[in-house]
Design a protein around this motif. Structure first.
Motif, mmCIF file in Angstrom:
data_model
loop_
_atom_site.group_PDB
_atom_site.id
_atom_site.type_symbol
_atom_site.label_atom_id
_atom_site.label_comp_id
_atom_site.label_asym_id
_atom_site.label_seq_id
_atom_site.Cartn_x
_atom_site.Cartn_y
_atom_site.Cartn_z
ATOM 1 N N ALA A 22 37.981 33.645 87.418
ATOM 2 C CA ALA A 22 37.973 32.715 88.550
ATOM 3 C C ALA A 22 38.456 33.400 89.817
ATOM 4 C CB ALA A 22 38.852 31.497 88.233
ATOM 5 N N VAL A 47 33.167 27.614 86.719
ATOM 6 C CA VAL A 47 34.209 28.622 86.479
ATOM 7 C C VAL A 47 35.598 27.990 86.562
ATOM 8 C CG1 VAL A 47 35.315 30.670 87.471
ATOM 9 C CG2 VAL A 47 32.839 30.610 87.185
ATOM 10 N N THR A 58 36.259 25.771 83.514
ATOM 11 C CA THR A 58 36.583 26.572 82.329
ATOM 12 C C THR A 58 37.998 27.128 82.409
ATOM 13 O OG1 THR A 58 34.254 27.160 82.085
ATOM 14 C CG2 THR A 58 35.862 28.557 80.959
ATOM 15 N N ALA A 59 38.400 27.601 83.578
ATOM 16 C CA ALA A 59 39.749 28.138 83.741
ATOM 17 C C ALA A 59 40.802 27.058 83.503
ATOM 18 C CB ALA A 59 39.906 28.737 85.142
ATOM 19 N N THR A 74 40.880 26.118 79.729
ATOM 20 C CA THR A 74 41.494 27.183 78.938
ATOM 21 C C THR A 74 43.007 27.208 79.119
ATOM 22 O OG1 THR A 74 39.502 28.542 79.090
ATOM 23 C CG2 THR A 74 41.553 29.671 78.544
ATOM 24 N N PRO A 103 33.729 32.519 80.597
ATOM 25 C CA PRO A 103 33.534 32.255 82.027
ATOM 26 C C PRO A 103 32.203 32.779 82.559
ATOM 27 C CG PRO A 103 35.257 33.891 81.698
ATOM 28 C CD PRO A 103 34.959 33.302 80.358
#
Length: 491
Positions: free
Chosen positions: A58, A155, A158-159, A162, A196
């Motif tokens: 990211a 992105v 997803t960051a 996670t 990612p």
């Protein structure tokens, strides 16, 4: 600069950075990211590795957006929505994901609930991560900016997801001595790069189709993203070596890039690509990644509990073998080979009866699964039966120690304690502890197995004494191991 790939019969993989004139600085930054992740895994610096894996890609993508001054407000709102969706989805589904890791060693047929969780969670991720592309992409007039919005939203989603899923791991220490290096490296590869990259490619693809305004193309791009994430879920349902799991994620990332290339090829040209300063990109990324790693390590240092030092002897534990109990209901195998007691109604267990045993889902405390069952030994020793069961469902489990003087139904046998680090489709690892005790008599094996989250026994948790079991289920397991009776009533 043309957004489209060169005019060839087979589209090239998509360009993750079509909005800048030179991809070289960002590819080098991704190389640095890979090196940092490998270093963290090899040195077992889990806190730093988790932080960089969650936020590193990211950061690289954010640096490529410096020149989009006119869209900064939209990018900020896009990121805010993505963070809310990603973190929220991770928190809502966290319990389901954790429960799906407890794979029973003797569950007949397909576990429909686990399959549904394995597919549903990543499929939901695929749909939610493209929401920013649909919401904000419609405001863009150029496909290039549609790509940026879609990729950026995916992105960040997803960051955030996670980081939310892995946050509890910060409380396990700045470094780790228990987790195998291979497991850490696979986790880094999936979470830090493969996942990612897949998200950016698919989100960007949806963003392009939204700007083009072709409903059929938008639906097709969303279905492609849904299909790829569903495949992730299906592969998670199957017991798989960690290295093979990483290979699957790499292949899916390549497919996602190819799909992005198809979408980019449909765009004739877009002159909006900008120039960036390579030194500035690399210097900022290096400093930013170092800050992220240091911040993760600091958080881990602050929240990791001090368990104190336990001296053994004299305060030593004992194997999970206890006295049988006679106040609970008794299960009788369909073939009459054995019987065993199990927790009755009103306990912290939900019992499922099978022809050859009882499966007990522990719904209190740390959760987990306790199994009491029998199977033909087929000329195998107790040790061979235990190893075969573990290899079938947890092929990369590592043996921690063998249980001395293990017995089942007062028959001498074999016991083993092992650890495994399964992951969900998003690459999120946990640590499971397996305790399997087997005894063989007249070529028939009786098995007691407990599977659940690892948790170290301390003065404040467990029996109050140190123990190598480090599994809450072990405290109950001992009550039932020797309640087995051979031949139903036994001797």
């Amino acid at each position: 600069m043309s957004l489209a790939a060169p005019d060839r019969s087979i589209p090239l993989p998509g360009n993750l950075f079509p909005h800048v004139r030179s991809r070289a600085p960002f590819l080098v930054a991704l190389g640095l990211l890979a090196a940092m992740l490998c270093a963290g895994g090899l040195l077992r610096w889990q806190a730093a590795m988790i932080s960089v894996a969650a936020l590193g890609f990211a950061l690289v993508f954010a640096l490529s957006l410096w020149t989009f001054a006119s869209e900064r407000r939209v990018l900020a709102w896009c990121a805010a929505l993505a963070v809310a969706l990603g973190a929220g989805w991770a928190l809502v589904t966290g319990t389901l994901v954790a429960l799906s890791h407890d794979v029973a060693l003797n569950a007949p047929g397909t576990d429909d609930e686990r399959l549904l969780t394995g597919i549903g969670v990543p499929a939901g991720s695929a749909l939610l991560m493209v929401v920013p592309a649909v919401v904000f992409g419609r405001r863009m007039r150029e496909p290039l900016r549609g790509y940026v919005i879609g990729a950026w939203g995916a992105v960040v989603f997803t960051a955030a997801a996670t980081l939310a899923r892995l946050a509890p791991q910060f409380a396990t220490g700045v470094t780790t001595e228990e987790r195998p290096v291979a497991v850490l490296l696979v986790q880094a590869g999936i979470q830090g790069l493969a996942l990612p990259v897949t998200a950016a490619a698919l989100g960007g693809m949806v963003g392009i189709t939204v700007v083009l305004g072709r409903r059929a193309a938008v639906i097709a791009s969303v279905l492609v993203a849904l299909a790829i994430y569903t495949i992730m879920g299906v592969t998670e349902f199957l017991p798989m070596l960690h290295g093979l799991h990483l290979a699957v994620h790499v292949v899916l990332a390549a497919i996602a890039l190819w799909a992005l290339g198809v979408a980019q090829r449909a765009v004739v040209s877009d002159p909006a690509a900008a120039t960036v300063r390579p030194v500035r990109v690399l210097a900022t990324f290096t400093v930013g990644a170092a800050v992220v790693a240091a911040a993760g390590s600091a958080v881990a240092l602050l929240i990791t509990p001090d368990l104190g030092r336990i001296e053994c002897p004299p305060d030593c534990g004992r194997p999970p073998i206890g006295e049988p109990i006679e106040s609970n209901p008794r299960f009788y195998a369909e073939d009459g080979a054995f019987s065993v007691q199990y927790p009755g109604a009103g306990s912290a267990y939900e019992a499922t009866m099978h022809p050859d045993g009882v499966e007990l889902d522990f719904v209190g405390g740390d959760t987990g699964t306790l199994e009491l069952f029998g199977l033909p030994a087929e000329n195998r020793t107790a040790e061979q039966v235990a190893e075969d069961l573990i290899d079938q469902y947890y092929p990369e489990a590592t043996t921690e120690y063998e249980i001395p003087n293990a017995m089942v139904g007062y028959e001498p046998g074999y016991g083993v304690v092992a650890d495994d680090y399964p992951q969900d489709a998003n690459g999120t690892f946990t640590r499971l502890r397996l305790i399997v005790v087997v005894a063989v008599r007249n070529d028939y094996a009786l098995v007691a197995a407990a599977i659940g989250p690892y948790r170290e026994f301390t003065q404040d948790f467990g029996t109050g004494h140190p123990s190598g079991a480090n599994l809450q289920l072990a405290m109950d397991m001992g009550k039932y191991v020797n309640s087995f009776r051979w031949g139903g009533t036994g001797d």
